[in-house]
Design a protein around this motif. Structure first.
Motif, PDB file in Angstrom:
ATOM      1  N   PHE A   1       3.174   2.632 -15.528  1.00 60.49           N
ATOM      2  CA  PHE A   1       4.086   1.220 -15.435  1.00 60.49           C
ATOM      3  C   PHE A   1       4.292   1.017 -13.852  1.00 60.49           C
ATOM      4  CE2 PHE A   1       8.140  -0.932 -14.609  1.00 60.49           C
ATOM      5  CZ  PHE A   1       7.822  -2.015 -15.242  1.00 60.49           C
ATOM      6  N   TYR A   2       4.669   2.029 -13.231  1.00 59.97           N
ATOM      7  CA  TYR A   2       4.764   1.824 -11.900  1.00 59.97           C
ATOM      8  C   TYR A   2       3.595   1.645 -10.853  1.00 59.97           C
ATOM      9  CZ  TYR A   2       6.259   2.708  -7.134  1.00 59.97           C
ATOM     10  OH  TYR A   2       6.493   2.604  -5.651  1.00 59.97           O
ATOM     11  N   THR A   3       2.653   2.386 -11.444  1.00 57.90           N
ATOM     12  CA  THR A   3       1.132   2.322 -10.690  1.00 57.90           C
ATOM     13  C   THR A   3       0.890   0.782 -10.666  1.00 57.90           C
ATOM     14  OG1 THR A   3       0.646   4.669 -11.216  1.00 57.90           O
ATOM     15  CG2 THR A   3      -1.152   3.164 -10.695  1.00 57.90           C
ATOM     16  N   LEU A   4       1.171   0.238 -12.041  1.00 58.84           N
ATOM     17  CA  LEU A   4       0.460  -1.143 -12.303  1.00 58.84           C
ATOM     18  C   LEU A   4       1.604  -2.251 -11.587  1.00 58.84           C
ATOM     19  CD1 LEU A   4      -0.809  -0.798 -15.856  1.00 58.84           C
ATOM     20  CD2 LEU A   4      -2.265  -0.790 -13.647  1.00 58.84           C
ATOM     21  N   ALA A   5       2.792  -1.990 -11.806  1.00 58.74           N
ATOM     22  CA  ALA A   5       3.635  -3.018 -11.391  1.00 58.74           C
ATOM     23  C   ALA A   5       4.728  -2.778 -10.151  1.00 58.74           C
ATOM     24  CB  ALA A   5       4.721  -3.485 -12.568  1.00 58.74           C
ATOM     25  N   GLY A   6       4.727  -1.476  -9.912  1.00 59.44           N
ATOM     26  CA  GLY A   6       5.751  -1.223  -8.815  1.00 59.44           C
ATOM     27  C   GLY A   6       5.600  -1.575  -7.292  1.00 59.44           C
TER      28      GLY A   6
ATOM     29  N   LEU B   1       0.768  -1.246   0.003  1.00 59.93           N
ATOM     30  CA  LEU B   1       0.016   0.004  -0.075  1.00 59.93           C
ATOM     31  C   LEU B   1       0.538   1.232  -0.091  1.00 59.93           C
ATOM     32  CD1 LEU B   1      -2.919  -1.186   2.537  1.00 59.93           C
ATOM     33  CD2 LEU B   1      -3.253  -0.392   0.038  1.00 59.93           C
ATOM     34  N   ALA B   2       1.874   1.050   0.940  1.00 61.89           N
ATOM     35  CA  ALA B   2       2.822   2.604   0.942  1.00 61.89           C
ATOM     36  C   ALA B   2       3.317   2.737  -0.348  1.00 61.89           C
ATOM     37  CB  ALA B   2       3.692   2.339   2.134  1.00 61.89           C
ATOM     38  N   SER B   3       3.669   1.696  -0.985  1.00 58.80           N
ATOM     39  CA  SER B   3       4.702   2.106  -2.240  1.00 58.80           C
ATOM     40  C   SER B   3       3.918   2.685  -3.321  1.00 58.80           C
ATOM     41  CB  SER B   3       5.150   0.552  -2.891  1.00 58.80           C
ATOM     42  OG  SER B   3       4.020  -0.200  -3.217  1.00 58.80           O
ATOM     43  N   LEU B   4       2.406   2.791  -3.224  1.00 54.08           N
ATOM     44  CA  LEU B   4       1.671   3.383  -4.095  1.00 54.08           C
ATOM     45  C   LEU B   4       1.031   4.637  -3.618  1.00 54.08           C
ATOM     46  CD1 LEU B   4       0.948   2.975  -7.046  1.00 54.08           C
ATOM     47  CD2 LEU B   4      -0.901   1.627  -6.595  1.00 54.08           C
ATOM     48  N   LEU B   5       0.488   4.520  -2.192  1.00 49.07           N
ATOM     49  CA  LEU B   5      -0.206   5.819  -1.739  1.00 49.07           C
ATOM     50  C   LEU B   5       0.731   6.700  -1.559  1.00 49.07           C
ATOM     51  CD1 LEU B   5      -2.797   3.677   0.569  1.00 49.07           C
ATOM     52  CD2 LEU B   5      -3.188   4.883  -1.652  1.00 49.07           C
ATOM     53  N   VAL B   6       1.978   6.460  -0.694  1.00 51.93           N
ATOM     54  CA  VAL B   6       2.667   7.645  -0.368  1.00 51.93           C
ATOM     55  C   VAL B   6       3.406   8.471  -1.966  1.00 51.93           C
ATOM     56  CG1 VAL B   6       5.117   8.198   0.341  1.00 51.93           C
ATOM     57  CG2 VAL B   6       3.708   6.604   1.473  1.00 51.93           C
ATOM     58  N   PRO B   7       3.762   7.785  -2.819  1.00 55.50           N
ATOM     59  CA  PRO B   7       3.897   8.405  -4.095  1.00 55.50           C
ATOM     60  C   PRO B   7       2.649   9.255  -4.754  1.00 55.50           C
ATOM     61  CG  PRO B   7       4.727   6.376  -4.190  1.00 55.50           C
ATOM     62  CD  PRO B   7       4.019   6.386  -2.966  1.00 55.50           C
TER      63      PRO B   7
ATOM     64  N   LEU C   1       7.861  14.274 -24.055  1.00 52.87           N
ATOM     65  CA  LEU C   1       8.301  14.020 -22.720  1.00 52.87           C
ATOM     66  C   LEU C   1       7.199  13.570 -21.721  1.00 52.87           C
ATOM     67  CD1 LEU C   1      10.250  13.928 -20.424  1.00 52.87           C
ATOM     68  CD2 LEU C   1      10.272  16.656 -20.396  1.00 52.87           C
ATOM     69  N   HIS C   2       5.905  14.470 -21.919  1.00 53.13           N
ATOM     70  CA  HIS C   2       4.807  14.262 -21.220  1.00 53.13           C
ATOM     71  C   HIS C   2       4.353  12.780 -21.451  1.00 53.13           C
ATOM     72  CE1 HIS C   2       3.899  18.655 -21.596  1.00 53.13           C
ATOM     73  NE2 HIS C   2       4.253  18.494 -20.263  1.00 53.13           N
ATOM     74  N   TRP C   3       4.245  12.360 -22.575  1.00 52.16           N
ATOM     75  CA  TRP C   3       3.770  10.804 -22.704  1.00 52.16           C
ATOM     76  C   TRP C   3       4.672   9.922 -22.078  1.00 52.16           C
ATOM     77  CZ3 TRP C   3      -1.038  10.510 -23.417  1.00 52.16           C
ATOM     78  CH2 TRP C   3      -1.745  11.453 -24.190  1.00 52.16           C
ATOM     79  N   ALA C   4       6.172  10.076 -22.266  1.00 55.81           N
ATOM     80  CA  ALA C   4       7.053   9.533 -21.627  1.00 55.81           C
ATOM     81  C   ALA C   4       6.767   9.353 -20.232  1.00 55.81           C
ATOM     82  CB  ALA C   4       8.374   9.667 -21.753  1.00 55.81           C
ATOM     83  N   LEU C   5       6.514  10.341 -19.369  1.00 57.62           N
ATOM     84  CA  LEU C   5       6.245  10.542 -18.013  1.00 57.62           C
ATOM     85  C   LEU C   5       5.158   9.815 -17.421  1.00 57.62           C
ATOM     86  CD1 LEU C   5       7.459  14.120 -17.114  1.00 57.62           C
ATOM     87  CD2 LEU C   5       8.553  12.118 -16.616  1.00 57.62           C
ATOM     88  N   VAL C   6       4.125   9.813 -18.540  1.00 57.14           N
ATOM     89  CA  VAL C   6       2.890   9.256 -18.291  1.00 57.14           C
ATOM     90  C   VAL C   6       3.093   7.907 -18.299  1.00 57.14           C
ATOM     91  CG1 VAL C   6       0.511   8.697 -19.063  1.00 57.14           C
ATOM     92  CG2 VAL C   6       1.181  11.067 -19.080  1.00 57.14           C
ATOM     93  N   SER C   7       3.642   7.354 -19.279  1.00 57.20           N
ATOM     94  CA  SER C   7       3.993   6.034 -19.380  1.00 57.20           C
ATOM     95  C   SER C   7       4.844   5.289 -18.293  1.00 57.20           C
ATOM     96  CB  SER C   7       5.055   5.695 -20.661  1.00 57.20           C
ATOM     97  OG  SER C   7       4.175   5.935 -21.774  1.00 57.20           O
TER      98      SER C   7
END
Length: 630
Positions: A146-151, A16-22, A136-142
């Motif tokens: 990715f982190y939201t789903l797999a991090g 939970l913390a790995s997603l909620l804190v960011p 750059l915006h789309w790279a950041l979104v990607s």
């Protein structure tokens, strides 16, 4: 620590913390950026007040999911919760990011109804999104997605050695989840407490909290509009003065009065319009009803206020509570055509034009683009309309009188200047300078359009109406573009009526708006309107004592009334009420609301809400009634 372990396992806390804190940090950083980049950044206490809602809402979101994870501790329900958790975070990231960039681009807060409309018509707005984003915006979104789903799974594996955040969930969490749930409710509730600073509640609230509040905190006002009072059975009756002359409407996209030479002799953007004004009836104080193109088209062509929503209601078949000018003129033997330099399907324009009663509609899909420049995400430079216009006129002008309409697009955001006439330096603000150069280009188009009518021998027998569909803001009141720019830079528009047979200059000093165009055209052609009354007045005889009403494009955002030189703005509690004396303060910098009596402001507010309710009811009455069976 034992209580925390009893509530959730170590793996759960890491997951939970790995997603909620960011997420919390990300959302707070966006809010801080919005605060510090405002024209009037607050002091320390004001800063705390404006960031309070975002902090509480995000903490409430975190508490909610901690409670859910504590209750659902295994099996397929836990897997369903994991999926919902990730989806919820993705939705929150998308909405808060969208709200952030919407605010930085327009100065307005994002409401849920506009989000839903945008999703349903994503094809229309993808160009606007593309114009504001980079690789750059789309790279950041990607990376973020990715982190939201797999991090979380990767970090949980790293620190616990397992992919499952809770492989074993011994015992019961007891009452702890209930406590956490109540804390979440309390935090959510506190996040919508009104701001105590002058920042305005809509800006001070967390973007998601604001969307919810705007949807549920509605002010219900009863309205019962008599069907007989609506101009749905009108017709034009000839009189001895009737003269069947051609009618041309030219809508100048996003053109505010102050940016034209005719209304501001300190700027030379529109020398042709200025020259034309010296031989025309010119309204000095003309206003848009709703600062949005489709709404302006309804108000002008049909003579009634447009629907006050973002749902494109005006394009529904038979929904307009009035007979519109093209339809009225068709009964008098007129042909009609509508040309636009925008894409055909934007905001269901074919359906809207059909509702008005035009016989011919042509957009850029049916125009040759060779030699013409694209100027924004949904249109080409306006001169692209000249060839199709000439072709239609050559084919139809000999068949009798006609009505044509031209809708320009070049001055629309993002203000790309066609290069055929070069550019001039009008402002040190690059964006404003580009805009003023697009207005300058539009003036060249207008002159060429008039030349076309002269070349075809149609000029002398034609009445021309030239008006802005709405104005445009450039941060004068923290707002950009037009939809919610309720100040004069968004509402004050040019409006000229040019009659080559009567080239005497005339100035209309009274307050007028787009509703007055239909009665003016009928009056100048010598027709009498029968079968009902339109709310507007002919510019040939406008009333002196009159109150104009205007609305923002987004629902429950703002309303305004203008009575003489006095202007009142009501913003549904999203920001403070405003009252200006336009004769002394034309730029609306000194809010005089505190100097007005409570009863006076209450009456003004009630009048605006009653007007809004009447407009809404007039459209509801046009909807087909559902059949009931016993």
């Amino acid at each position: 620590m034992k209580r925390l372990d009893r509530l959730l396992t170590r793996g759960d806390w890491i997951y939970l913390a790995s997603l909620l804190v960011p997420l919390v940090v990300y959302n707070l950083v966006l809010k801080v950026v919005r605060i510090v980049t405002r024209p009037d950044p607050p002091g320390f206490l004001g800063f705390l007040d404006q960031v309070r809602s975002d902090l509480l809402f995000n903490l409430g979101f975190a508490a909610l999911w901690i409670g859910v994870f504590a209750v659902v501790r295994g099996g397929w329900p836990r897997r369903a919760v994991l999926i919902l958790f990730h989806l919820a975070v993705v939705v929150v990231v998308i909405l808060t990011t969208s709200a952030h960039f919407f605010y930085t681009t327009t100065g307005s807060t994002l409401d849920l109804s506009f989000v839903l409309v945008s999703i349903s018509s994503i094809g229309e707005i993808q160009g606007a999104i593309g114009s504001e984003t980079t690789t750059l915006h789309w790279a950041l979104v990607s990376v973020i997605l990715f982190y939201t789903l797999a991090g979380p799974a990767l970090l949980t594996r790293l620190f616990t050695g397992t992919w499952d955040p809770q492989p074993d969930a011994p015992g019961s969490p007891g009452r702890a989840p209930l406590t956490v749930g109540l804390a979440a409710v309390l935090l959510f509730s506190l996040s919508v407490v009104p701001s105590v600073t002058n920042a305005g509640n809509a800006f001070a609230r967390d973007p998601l909290a604001n969307m919810v509040v705007n949807e549920v905190a509605t002010t219900e006002v009863e309205a019962n509009v008599s069907p007989e009072s609506l101009p749905t059975d009108t017709s034009l009756s000839p009189t001895p003065e009737t003269e069947k002359r051609n009618v041309v409407l030219v809508f100048l996209e996003s053109t505010r009065a102050e940016s034209t030479t005719a209304y501001n002799d300190e700027i030379d953007t529109t020398p042709f319009l200025d020259e034309l004004s010296e031989e025309s009836l010119m309204a000095e104080r003309a206003h848009a009803v709703v600062p949005h193109t489709s709404k302006a088209l309804v108000a002008t062509a049909c003579g009634v206020p447009p629907p006050l929503d973002t749902q494109k209601t005006e394009s529904e078949p038979g929904i307009i509570p009035a007979r519109c000018l093209p339809e009225l003129l068709e009964e008098q033997g007129y042909n009609s055509a509508f040309f636009q330099s925008a894409t055909e399907t934007f905001e269901r324009r074919p359906q809207l034009v059909d509702n008005f009663g035009y016989g011919h509609f042509q957009a850029i899909e049916d125009m040759s683009k060779t030699g013409y420049q694209r100027v924004n995400y949904f249109g080409f430079e306006d001169e692209i309309m000249l060839k199709p216009s000439r072709a239609w006129l050559e084919e139809n002008a000999d068949d009798g009188p006609f009505m044509t309409t031209y809708l320009t697009v070049t001055p629309h955001h993002n203000y790309v200047v066609p290069q055929r006439y070069g550019t001039k330096k009008y402002s040190s603000d690059p964006e404003l300078n580009r805009y003023l150069n697009t207005v300058r280009y539009q003036d060249f188009f207008l002159e060429k359009l008039f030349d076309q009518y002269k070349d075809l021998g149609l000029y002398e027998d034609t009445i021309f109406v030239i008006l802005g569909d709405h104005g445009e803001g450039f941060g004068e009141h923290g707002l950009k573009q037009h939809d919610n720019t309720i100040y004069q830079e968004g509402l004050h528009i040019p409006l000229l009526v040019h009659d080559p047979k009567n080239p005497e200059p005339r100035r209309v000093e009274e307050n007028v708006n787009e509703l007055d165009v239909l009665p003016t055209v009928a009056d100048m052609l010598g027709y009498r309107v029968e079968g009902g009354d339109y709310p507007g007045f002919s510019l040939l005889s406008p009333p002196e004592d009159r109150r104009l009403v205007a609305s923002c494009y987004h629902e429950r955002t703002c309303l305004a009334s203008i009575d003489g030189d006095k202007k009142y703005i009501y913003s549904y509690g999203n920001r403070g009420e405003e009252y200006y004396d336009l004769s002394e303060d034309p730029e609306e910098k000194k809010n005089l609301i505190e100097e007005q009596g409570d009863k006076k402001i209450e009456d003004l507010r009630d009048d605006l809400l009653a007007w809004e309710a009447r407009v809404t009811d007039s459209y509801e009455q046009q909807r087909p009634q559902e059949e009931t069976t016993e």
